[in-house]
Each structure stands twice: as C-alpha cells, then as structure tokens.
Scaffold this motif. Structure first.
Motif, PDB file in Angstrom:
ATOM      1  N   VAL A 383     -42.661 -75.114  34.560  1.00 56.99           N
ATOM      2  CA  VAL A 383     -43.928 -75.849  34.650  1.00 56.99           C
ATOM      3  C   VAL A 383     -45.103 -74.900  34.770  1.00 56.99           C
ATOM      4  CG1 VAL A 383     -42.818 -77.825  35.761  1.00 56.99           C
ATOM      5  CG2 VAL A 383     -43.894 -76.052  37.180  1.00 56.99           C
ATOM      6  N   LYS A 384     -46.259 -75.441  34.441  1.00 55.39           N
ATOM      7  CA  LYS A 384     -47.527 -74.782  34.746  1.00 55.39           C
ATOM      8  C   LYS A 384     -48.187 -75.576  35.859  1.00 55.39           C
ATOM      9  CE  LYS A 384     -48.513 -76.089  30.786  1.00 55.39           C
ATOM     10  NZ  LYS A 384     -49.254 -76.522  29.589  1.00 55.39           N
ATOM     11  N   LYS A 385     -48.876 -74.897  36.732  1.00 57.00           N
ATOM     12  CA  LYS A 385     -49.605 -75.565  37.803  1.00 57.00           C
ATOM     13  C   LYS A 385     -51.087 -75.611  37.418  1.00 57.00           C
ATOM     14  CE  LYS A 385     -46.078 -75.612  40.839  1.00 57.00           C
ATOM     15  NZ  LYS A 385     -45.545 -76.762  41.580  1.00 57.00           N
ATOM     16  N   ILE A 386     -51.564 -76.790  37.094  1.00 60.77           N
ATOM     17  CA  ILE A 386     -52.961 -76.957  36.700  1.00 60.77           C
ATOM     18  C   ILE A 386     -53.751 -77.443  37.904  1.00 60.77           C
ATOM     19  CG2 ILE A 386     -54.554 -78.140  35.139  1.00 60.77           C
ATOM     20  CD1 ILE A 386     -52.248 -78.482  33.179  1.00 60.77           C
ATOM     21  N   THR A 387     -54.841 -76.748  38.208  1.00 61.36           N
ATOM     22  CA  THR A 387     -55.675 -77.173  39.336  1.00 61.36           C
ATOM     23  C   THR A 387     -56.758 -78.142  38.857  1.00 61.36           C
ATOM     24  OG1 THR A 387     -57.152 -75.258  39.084  1.00 61.36           O
ATOM     25  CG2 THR A 387     -55.307 -75.036  40.613  1.00 61.36           C
ATOM     26  N   PHE A 388     -57.084 -79.090  39.728  1.00 65.42           N
ATOM     27  CA  PHE A 388     -58.152 -80.058  39.473  1.00 65.42           C
ATOM     28  C   PHE A 388     -59.107 -80.025  40.653  1.00 65.42           C
ATOM     29  CE2 PHE A 388     -54.579 -81.455  37.001  1.00 65.42           C
ATOM     30  CZ  PHE A 388     -55.113 -82.074  35.874  1.00 65.42           C
ATOM     31  N   GLN A 389     -60.349 -80.357  40.384  1.00 64.75           N
ATOM     32  CA  GLN A 389     -61.305 -80.550  41.456  1.00 64.75           C
ATOM     33  C   GLN A 389     -62.314 -81.612  41.065  1.00 64.75           C
ATOM     34  OE1 GLN A 389     -61.922 -76.348  40.990  1.00 64.75           O
ATOM     35  NE2 GLN A 389     -61.254 -77.330  39.116  1.00 64.75           N
ATOM     36  N   LYS A 390     -62.791 -82.335  42.066  1.00 60.06           N
ATOM     37  CA  LYS A 390     -63.816 -83.349  41.820  1.00 60.06           C
ATOM     38  C   LYS A 390     -64.852 -83.256  42.930  1.00 60.06           C
ATOM     39  CE  LYS A 390     -64.770 -88.225  41.102  1.00 60.06           C
ATOM     40  NZ  LYS A 390     -64.239 -89.611  40.993  1.00 60.06           N
ATOM     41  N   LEU A 391     -66.126 -83.115  42.507  1.00 58.55           N
ATOM     42  CA  LEU A 391     -67.220 -83.042  43.452  1.00 58.55           C
ATOM     43  C   LEU A 391     -68.095 -84.279  43.305  1.00 58.55           C
ATOM     44  CD1 LEU A 391     -66.327 -79.999  43.043  1.00 58.55           C
ATOM     45  CD2 LEU A 391     -68.676 -79.396  43.706  1.00 58.55           C
ATOM     46  N   THR A 392     -68.388 -84.929  44.413  1.00 62.38           N
ATOM     47  CA  THR A 392     -69.395 -85.988  44.411  1.00 62.38           C
ATOM     48  C   THR A 392     -70.770 -85.333  44.504  1.00 62.38           C
ATOM     49  OG1 THR A 392     -69.392 -86.168  46.821  1.00 62.38           O
ATOM     50  CG2 THR A 392     -67.789 -87.530  45.599  1.00 62.38           C
ATOM     51  N   ALA A 393     -71.798 -86.134  44.353  1.00 59.86           N
ATOM     52  CA  ALA A 393     -73.154 -85.590  44.480  1.00 59.86           C
ATOM     53  C   ALA A 393     -73.344 -84.950  45.853  1.00 59.86           C
ATOM     54  CB  ALA A 393     -74.188 -86.703  44.260  1.00 59.86           C
ATOM     55  N   GLN A 394     -72.847 -85.638  46.892  1.00 58.72           N
ATOM     56  CA  GLN A 394     -72.983 -85.095  48.234  1.00 58.72           C
ATOM     57  C   GLN A 394     -72.148 -83.822  48.385  1.00 58.72           C
ATOM     58  OE1 GLN A 394     -75.141 -86.190  50.659  1.00 58.72           O
ATOM     59  NE2 GLN A 394     -74.541 -84.236  51.591  1.00 58.72           N
ATOM     60  N   GLY A 395     -70.986 -83.792  47.731  1.00 58.62           N
ATOM     61  CA  GLY A 395     -70.138 -82.610  47.783  1.00 58.62           C
ATOM     62  C   GLY A 395     -70.846 -81.398  47.208  1.00 58.62           C
ATOM     63  N   LEU A 396     -71.546 -81.577  46.065  1.00 57.43           N
ATOM     64  CA  LEU A 396     -72.275 -80.463  45.466  1.00 57.43           C
ATOM     65  C   LEU A 396     -73.406 -80.016  46.376  1.00 57.43           C
ATOM     66  CD1 LEU A 396     -72.552 -78.549  43.102  1.00 57.43           C
ATOM     67  CD2 LEU A 396     -74.041 -80.213  41.984  1.00 57.43           C
ATOM     68  N   LYS A 397     -74.062 -80.989  47.024  1.00 57.09           N
ATOM     69  CA  LYS A 397     -75.121 -80.622  47.968  1.00 57.09           C
ATOM     70  C   LYS A 397     -74.551 -79.789  49.128  1.00 57.09           C
ATOM     71  CE  LYS A 397     -78.211 -84.573  47.165  1.00 57.09           C
ATOM     72  NZ  LYS A 397     -78.812 -85.801  47.766  1.00 57.09           N
ATOM     73  N   ASN A 398     -73.356 -80.155  49.554  1.00 56.41           N
ATOM     74  CA  ASN A 398     -72.768 -79.480  50.720  1.00 56.41           C
ATOM     75  C   ASN A 398     -72.404 -78.021  50.440  1.00 56.41           C
ATOM     76  OD1 ASN A 398     -73.001 -81.779  52.278  1.00 56.41           O
ATOM     77  ND2 ASN A 398     -70.887 -82.471  51.918  1.00 56.41           N
ATOM     78  N   ILE A 399     -71.970 -77.707  49.222  1.00 58.75           N
ATOM     79  CA  ILE A 399     -71.570 -76.310  48.939  1.00 58.75           C
ATOM     80  C   ILE A 399     -72.502 -75.641  47.922  1.00 58.75           C
ATOM     81  CG2 ILE A 399     -69.142 -76.756  49.466  1.00 58.75           C
ATOM     82  CD1 ILE A 399     -68.574 -76.640  46.439  1.00 58.75           C
ATOM     83  N   GLY A 400     -73.532 -76.357  47.486  1.00 62.98           N
ATOM     84  CA  GLY A 400     -74.419 -75.821  46.452  1.00 62.98           C
ATOM     85  C   GLY A 400     -75.086 -74.524  46.833  1.00 62.98           C
ATOM     86  N   LYS A 401     -75.622 -74.461  48.062  1.00 59.68           N
ATOM     87  CA  LYS A 401     -76.317 -73.249  48.496  1.00 59.68           C
ATOM     88  C   LYS A 401     -75.359 -72.064  48.502  1.00 59.68           C
ATOM     89  CE  LYS A 401     -79.810 -70.938  50.190  1.00 59.68           C
ATOM     90  NZ  LYS A 401     -80.995 -70.635  49.355  1.00 59.68           N
ATOM     91  N   THR A 402     -74.136 -72.277  48.948  1.00 57.79           N
ATOM     92  CA  THR A 402     -73.127 -71.197  48.972  1.00 57.79           C
ATOM     93  C   THR A 402     -72.889 -70.653  47.568  1.00 57.79           C
ATOM     94  OG1 THR A 402     -72.027 -72.129  50.911  1.00 57.79           O
ATOM     95  CG2 THR A 402     -70.712 -70.671  49.505  1.00 57.79           C
ATOM     96  N   ILE A 403     -72.755 -71.568  46.597  1.00 58.85           N
ATOM     97  CA  ILE A 403     -72.521 -71.136  45.208  1.00 58.85           C
ATOM     98  C   ILE A 403     -73.719 -70.361  44.684  1.00 58.85           C
ATOM     99  CG2 ILE A 403     -72.051 -71.930  42.852  1.00 58.85           C
ATOM    100  CD1 ILE A 403     -70.788 -74.463  44.148  1.00 58.85           C
ATOM    101  N   GLU A 404     -74.924 -70.856  44.949  1.00 65.86           N
ATOM    102  CA  GLU A 404     -76.139 -70.189  44.449  1.00 65.86           C
ATOM    103  C   GLU A 404     -76.251 -68.769  45.004  1.00 65.86           C
ATOM    104  OE1 GLU A 404     -79.459 -73.624  43.695  1.00 65.86           O
ATOM    105  OE2 GLU A 404     -78.898 -73.237  45.779  1.00 65.86           O
ATOM    106  N   VAL A 405     -76.012 -68.618  46.288  1.00 65.86           N
ATOM    107  CA  VAL A 405     -76.129 -67.300  46.916  1.00 65.86           C
ATOM    108  C   VAL A 405     -75.110 -66.322  46.330  1.00 65.86           C
ATOM    109  CG1 VAL A 405     -75.807 -66.022  49.073  1.00 65.86           C
ATOM    110  CG2 VAL A 405     -77.122 -68.163  49.055  1.00 65.86           C
TER     111      VAL A 405
END
Length: 430
Positions: A383-405
C-alpha cells in the motif's frame, strides 16, 4: 561448520560478515539483459528464454487450459495443505488492516492518512529444483488484502515449456490468472518496463538468485519500487544447555538446504552443546536428498560459544539475521533485547519451517544484515499511505500567522501569499 569459542567483541564484526559471492561480471550481464528487454520487448524475452531455460516459446502467457491441467495433477493432500496455510496467512495479515483516525491538530485543522493499494504489482516466484509456491501465498494474499488491482506473476518454465503445477494451482487458488512463463533477470525487466505481452508494474516482489536480485536492485534505480534488498537466505539459532541438539541440527539443515550461498549460525552458552549439535548434523545430513548442497553450505557456516545468553543476543543483533530462533527456556523474557531480526521463533517447538509455510507470518524477509533497517513483507508493503488534510476558515486563521512567518523566513513569498490572500479576503468579507 567453523567453530569459534568465546570470541571477543572486537572479533564479532568479522564473524557477522556474510560469505562473499564473486560478482565481477554480474552488473554488466544483468544490465545487458535489462537493456535488451527494454529495447526489444518480447523478442528479447523469447531469446533469453531459449538461451537460459532451453525452450523456444511463442506465447509466454499461461493459458486457462494449462492451469486446469496443472490443477488435476496436484494431490488432494497438497491442496488441503495450501488451504490451511492460506487461511492462517490471511488471518494474520488481515489483522494488519487498520483505519487511521482523523486528528485535529489545531481547532479547524484535520489531518489523516488513508492506505491505498498499489495498483499494479509484480510477483516473481522461482521454479527449478525448489519451486516456491509457498512464496506465492506469502505475496499474493497480502497484495489482495491491500487492494492491489492487478497482480502479474512471472515464474520460469522447464524445457517442455511447463510451469510447476503446484505454483499454478496456488495461483488459481488465489484467483491470480495473469501468469507468464518467464524467469531470471528477464522476468524482472519484463515487469519493470512492460513488453507487448507483459504489463508494466509499479512494484516488484519475490526472491530469486543473484541475477534476479541484481535486476531488482538495478530497476529500483530507474523508478520501479521493489520489496527489499535481499541476498541468500540465513538463520541464526541461539540455544542454552537444555536445548535438544536434534532440534537445533534440524533447524540449521532446513536453512542449509536452500543453497550453497546460504548461511547458518549456531550461537550457544554451552561448549558441550556444540559437540552434540555437530554429531546430530552428521547423523541427519546423510539422510537428506539435498545433502551435498547442505554440506557445502555448512562449510561457510559458524558455531560460536559465548559466555551468556545476553552476549548471544547481542551478537545476533550485530548479525541481524533473516530468521532468529531462540531455543532457550523462557524465551519470551528476552524479546525486548531483540532489535535486529527479520522474524523470530520462540522456544523449542517454534521451528523456522512453521514461518516458512503455515503459521501465518510472512517468510519474505530482509537478509544480508538488512534486518537492521528493513521489515519483512506485510500488507503495508503493498500500500501507499496518502495523507489528507482539511482546513476550515477558522482553522486557517488559527495557523495562518505561523505559516506566513515560516514561509517568509525561507524567502518563499508565494507560499506566504497563498495564506495572506485568503486571510485578507476573509477579513474583507466580515
């Protein structure tokens, strides 16, 4: 067997080296086969089958009629044995199927993995004097459990153009019908590149001689995955003074009869046990049909006395055997000390043959010291292990600053903008 009494730890490194096989021309020979098959396809396969197997074939695919005829030749006893072994293998490997849970790493951010079967896999099964139909069970069953959509089987034929009947029956039992009469490095090339007749696959599994293993090694550098690097088969037996010498000798010989390039190692705390096992080997060897071959293997093999069981296990970890047998009292107490081994057999009655055939564990294992970094074949191998992720609008707000920095610190401004643009639009819409 070569006997060494109480070697120092400085000497262990030399003792754990495998017998060296002369391979000066191997790389060149196998590279030529691979190139010919890649460039000329079926014509090259036909030529090599004639050259190496002594038979001229116009059609490499095993027909339904051939499978039917082979099935009729297989005894009821063998069919029943295959059914029992297959059931145990399926039961053990089915337990490896796990659905991973979604993890919310931050509020509004969900991550998870999904196992997806490799779409096309190739299975190589050796024929010759030891047709390994058991390996077909070990590979075919986890491949099917993993959800692989196409299984391509290559196995050599004899000079009459016939494939071993038990291999064909095992394939039929598993429902594998894409079968080709191709052996050696040319079979690996056919599955790696595809020909007019043989489908190309994405990952190749199965044991073979040094030509097959070199072919697998080379196609891996060209983008085709393989199960693992491997060499000749091997076993290391650890025994205490109470162990039965006949059991030990039988386990050593069961591995020695694989081939002259195999290696068997016996490690014990008892000098007397070495003498007993030597005598038992002589007694059992003379009754084996493959005694000449096994005898040659024993010439490259070792008997070693060490002071304590802890020393024996430490030596085994340095050797990293494909198969490790602990023929000692209370073997389970030593499990946590074992860090390098392909498959471990605990106690006097856990012979390696059980794992080779019917206990349920897989016998396709790392050899030649690769047990230090590789696992044996399992459902995960297919098998291959495929990763998935889903961000809500609030989720992006919560980690957005970290990603930008972090993106700006790496001077990847487009990465930063992928977040910044979204955050700005969300703020403008409020």
């Amino acid at each position: 067997m070569i006997t060494i009494y109480k070697p120092t730890k400085e000497e262990w490194r030399g003792l754990t080296k495998r017998p060296i096989i002369a391979t000066e021309s191997l790389n060149e020979s196998v590279s030529t086969v691979l190139k010919q098959v890649k460039d000329r396809g079926d014509v090259a396969i036909q030529n090599y089958t004639s050259l190496f197997d002594g038979v001229q074939l116009t059609d490499f695919r095993v027909s339904e009629q051939e499978i039917k005829e082979a099935t009729e030749l297989v005894s009821t006893e063998i069919k029943e044995a295959i059914a029992v072994a297959a059931n145990n293998i399926k039961k053990f490997h089915q337990s490896q199927l796990k659905t991973e849970e979604k993890v919310e790493t931050t509020a509004g951010v969900s991550c998870w993995r999904k196992s997806v079967g490799i779409e096309k896999v190739g299975l190589y099964i050796p024929g010759g004097t030891a047709p390994l139909f058991s390996t077909l069970l070990m590979l075919g069953i986890p491949a099917q459990l993993a959800g692989c959509k196409q299984l391509v089987l290559c196995t050599p034929c004899n000079k009459e153009g016939k494939v071993n009947e038990v291999i064909l029956y095992a394939a039929k039992y598993l429902g594998i019908d894409t079968i080709f009469k191709i052996g050696g490095a040319q079979a690996i090339a056919a599955m790696a590149y595809g020909t007019e007749t043989v489908p190309q696959v994405y990952k190749i599994f199965g044991p073979g001689n040094q030509y097959v293993m070199k072919a697998k090694e080379l196609v891996q550098t060209q983008g085709v995955a393989i199960d693992m690097p491997a060499g000749p088969s091997e076993v290391l037996v650890i025994a205490d003074a109470q162990a039965d010498a006949d059991y030990i000798a039988a386990d050593l010989l069961s591995q020695a009869e694989h081939g002259t390039d195999s290696q068997v190692v016996f490690v014990t705390t008892s000098k007397q046990k070495i003498a007993e096992v030597s005598e038992a080997l002589d007694n059992q060897l003379k009754d084996l049909p493959r005694r000449d071959l096994a005898a040659q293997t024993l010439n490259n093999s070792l008997m070693i006395e060490l002071p304590t069981l802890e020393d024996c296990i430490a030596f085994s970890n340095e050797y990293a055997p494909e198969h490790l047998i602990l023929n000692i009292d209370n073997a389970e107490l030593y499990i946590d000390q074992i860090i390098n081994a392909g498959s471990v057999f605990l106690g006097a009655y856990s012979c390696e043959s059980a794992g080779d055939y019917a206990s349920g564990t897989n016998h396709t294992l790392p050899t030649n010291g690769y047990a230090k970094s590789y696992s044996g074949v399992s459902v995960d191998s297919f098998v291959k292990k495929i990763t998935f992720q889903k961000l809500t609008a609030q989720g992006l707000k919560n980690i957005g600053k970290t990603i930008e920095v972090m993106a700006e610190a790496e001077q990847l401004i487009a990465h930063k903008n992928a977040v910044s643009i979204r955050l700005k639009k969300m703020n403008d819409e409020q």
